[in-house]
Design a protein around this motif. Structure first.
Motif, PDB file in Angstrom:
ATOM      1  N   ALA A  15       0.822  -1.210   0.000  1.00 49.06           N
ATOM      2  CA  ALA A  15       0.000   0.000   0.000  1.00 49.06           C
ATOM      3  C   ALA A  15       0.854   1.257   0.000  1.00 49.06           C
ATOM      4  CB  ALA A  15      -0.926  -0.010   1.212  1.00 49.06           C
ATOM      5  N   SER A  16       2.075   1.146  -0.515  1.00 51.80           N
ATOM      6  CA  SER A  16       2.981   2.293  -0.558  1.00 51.80           C
ATOM      7  C   SER A  16       3.019   2.888  -1.953  1.00 51.80           C
ATOM      8  CB  SER A  16       4.398   1.864  -0.154  1.00 51.80           C
ATOM      9  OG  SER A  16       5.033   1.168  -1.217  1.00 51.80           O
TER      10      SER A  16
ATOM     11  N   HIS B 100      10.557   2.178   4.044  1.00 52.98           N
ATOM     12  CA  HIS B 100       9.385   1.304   4.123  1.00 52.98           C
ATOM     13  C   HIS B 100       9.740   0.070   4.940  1.00 52.98           C
ATOM     14  CE1 HIS B 100       8.790   3.689   0.438  1.00 52.98           C
ATOM     15  NE2 HIS B 100       7.521   3.667   0.762  1.00 52.98           N
TER      16      HIS B 100
ATOM     17  N   HIS C 193       1.310  -6.254  10.823  1.00 48.63           N
ATOM     18  CA  HIS C 193       0.583  -5.256  10.039  1.00 48.63           C
ATOM     19  C   HIS C 193      -0.228  -4.339  10.950  1.00 48.63           C
ATOM     20  CE1 HIS C 193      -2.758  -3.667   7.575  1.00 48.63           C
ATOM     21  NE2 HIS C 193      -1.885  -3.684   6.585  1.00 48.63           N
TER      22      HIS C 193
ATOM     23  N   LYS D 119       0.417  -0.342  11.638  1.00 49.94           N
ATOM     24  CA  LYS D 119      -0.703   0.529  11.263  1.00 49.94           C
ATOM     25  C   LYS D 119      -1.056   1.467  12.401  1.00 49.94           C
ATOM     26  CE  LYS D 119      -5.380   0.375   9.324  1.00 49.94           C
ATOM     27  NZ  LYS D 119      -6.489  -0.518   8.885  1.00 49.94           N
TER      28      LYS D 119
ATOM     29  N   PRO E 184       2.140   1.714   6.771  1.00 50.31           N
ATOM     30  CA  PRO E 184       1.730   0.419   6.219  1.00 50.31           C
ATOM     31  C   PRO E 184       2.876  -0.594   6.246  1.00 50.31           C
ATOM     32  CG  PRO E 184       2.308   1.881   4.423  1.00 50.31           C
ATOM     33  CD  PRO E 184       2.471   2.690   5.703  1.00 50.31           C
TER      34      PRO E 184
ATOM     35  N   VAL F 220       4.410  -3.256   4.055  1.00 52.11           N
ATOM     36  CA  VAL F 220       4.234  -3.352   2.600  1.00 52.11           C
ATOM     37  C   VAL F 220       4.610  -4.694   1.997  1.00 52.11           C
ATOM     38  CG1 VAL F 220       4.548  -0.863   2.352  1.00 52.11           C
ATOM     39  CG2 VAL F 220       6.525  -2.377   2.083  1.00 52.11           C
TER      40      VAL F 220
ATOM     41  N   VAL G 239      -0.638  -6.318   1.141  1.00 50.81           N
ATOM     42  CA  VAL G 239       0.793  -6.583   1.343  1.00 50.81           C
ATOM     43  C   VAL G 239       1.333  -7.352   0.141  1.00 50.81           C
ATOM     44  CG1 VAL G 239       2.459  -7.858   2.757  1.00 50.81           C
ATOM     45  CG2 VAL G 239       0.605  -6.581   3.855  1.00 50.81           C
TER      46      VAL G 239
END
Length: 330
Positions: free
Chosen positions: A14-15, A157, A172, A176, A181, A183, A210
């Motif tokens: 989600a990056s 990340h 995760h 969060k 996120p 990733v 992911v």
């Protein structure tokens, strides 16, 4: 067969980080150093390593996977040298590396980050992974430490590696809560090892957004078909890989139908067997799975990038899937 002059990049999880569907795995850049007392790879010459990196980069691969444990930083340093040698050509190259958790607590993530940055010789850590799920700390504590590194700008990340569905969801959720996120989850996955499709890891990755980074996508070379054609080649393998179950006579006999199919399709697409296997890996589950094949020779790197120049038809993706499930070893 479809071809493209440019490689279509994917978002990592989600990056907004854009990666090629294949990266280059660089465990083999460890300069012959041992892991747990075992020598897995030969000592590759500097010129060969530079050539492998250059061929990969020029062929459309834009990220490279390494780790602290790969030669105690040797792989990181050699990779950084090769990229720095290319100058502006490698300016945008991305690096994924990993923190080794064995016999450590989560606070080691912050305590050792400067060592990782020093080994990488001025290059950024675009993706930092927890290499295994067995430190003395919880995934929640590890992600809190990772969040600090993100806040400090020391990494860009965060991901994990070899995390089960339960551990993946825990990590995760913890990250969060810190506003970031998770990733990626780097897992073993190939046409001969499809456990993540059955144990909940792949489903969880799709649900959470992911990316799965598949390591050993060619199953230590078995999916090239060369060992099926010539069993004598197994004797020449350096290190303990030759003793893996996939190299046993019974396993080679079992997996022959899959190799036959890959070879037939390779002729139809006018490419290699390994390129068919890699292409299936990065397309069968949409954009959820990317892969990191290695390379110990220049032609291995050329084979890898060739897998990015086409896409298997849906019919052939399904045909390979069916035969793979019939002969899969795990």
């Amino acid at each position: 067969m479809t071809t493209s002059s440019s490689i279509s990049l994917r978002n990592l999880g989600a990056s907004d980080l854009k990666v090629s569907p294949l990266g280059l795995g660089t465990w083999q850049f460890s300069k012959g150093k041992r892991l747990a007392g075992i020598k897995f790879w030969p000592d590759l010459e500097k010129q060969l390593i530079q050539e492998i990196v250059k061929v990969s980069l020029r062929g459309g691969i834009n990220w490279f996977d390494t780790a602290e444990i790969y030669g105690k930083g040797a792989s990181e340093a050699v990779l950084a040298d090769a990229l720095n040698e290319l100058g502006d050509e490698a300016k945008e190259a991305l690096i994924c590396t990993k923190w080794w958790p064995a016999f450590r607590r989560a606070k080691s993530i912050n305590q050792t980050i400067d060592q990782r940055l020093e080994a990488l010789k001025g290059r950024k850590i675009d993706l930092y992974l927890v290499h295994q799920p067995f430190s003395f700390s919880s995934a929640n504590e590890e992600m809190n430490q990772m969040a600090q590194l993100l806040q400090e700008g020391k990494i860009n990340h965060v991901g994990v590696s070899n995390f089960s569905e339960k551990k993946l969801r825990e990590a995760h959720g913890a990250l969060k809560e810190q506003g970031f996120p998770l990733v990626a989850n780097q897992m073993k996955f190939s046409l001969l090892d499809r456990r993540i499709e059955r144990n909940g890891v792949l489903d969880a990755a799709k649900q959470l957004g992911v990316t799965i980074i598949a390591y050993s996508p060619l199953e230590q070379g078995i999916l090239t078909g060369k060992f099926h054609k010539n069993r004598e080649l197994i004797k020449n393998i350096v290190g303990p890989r030759k003793y893996l179950s996939g190299f046993k006579e019974s396993s080679l006999t079992r997996t022959q139908p899959l190799i036959d199919l890959l070879e037939r399709l390779a002729k139809e697409y006018d490419i290699s067997t390994s390129q068919i296997a890699l292409n299936w890996t990065i397309h069968f589950h949409g954009e959820t799975i990317v892969a990191i094949p290695g390379a110990t020779k220049k032609h291995h790197a050329e084979e890898n990038i060739g897998a990015l120049t086409f896409r298997l038809s849906d019919k052939h993706l399904a045909e390979i899937d069916k035969v793979s499930k019939e002969v899969s070893l795990k």
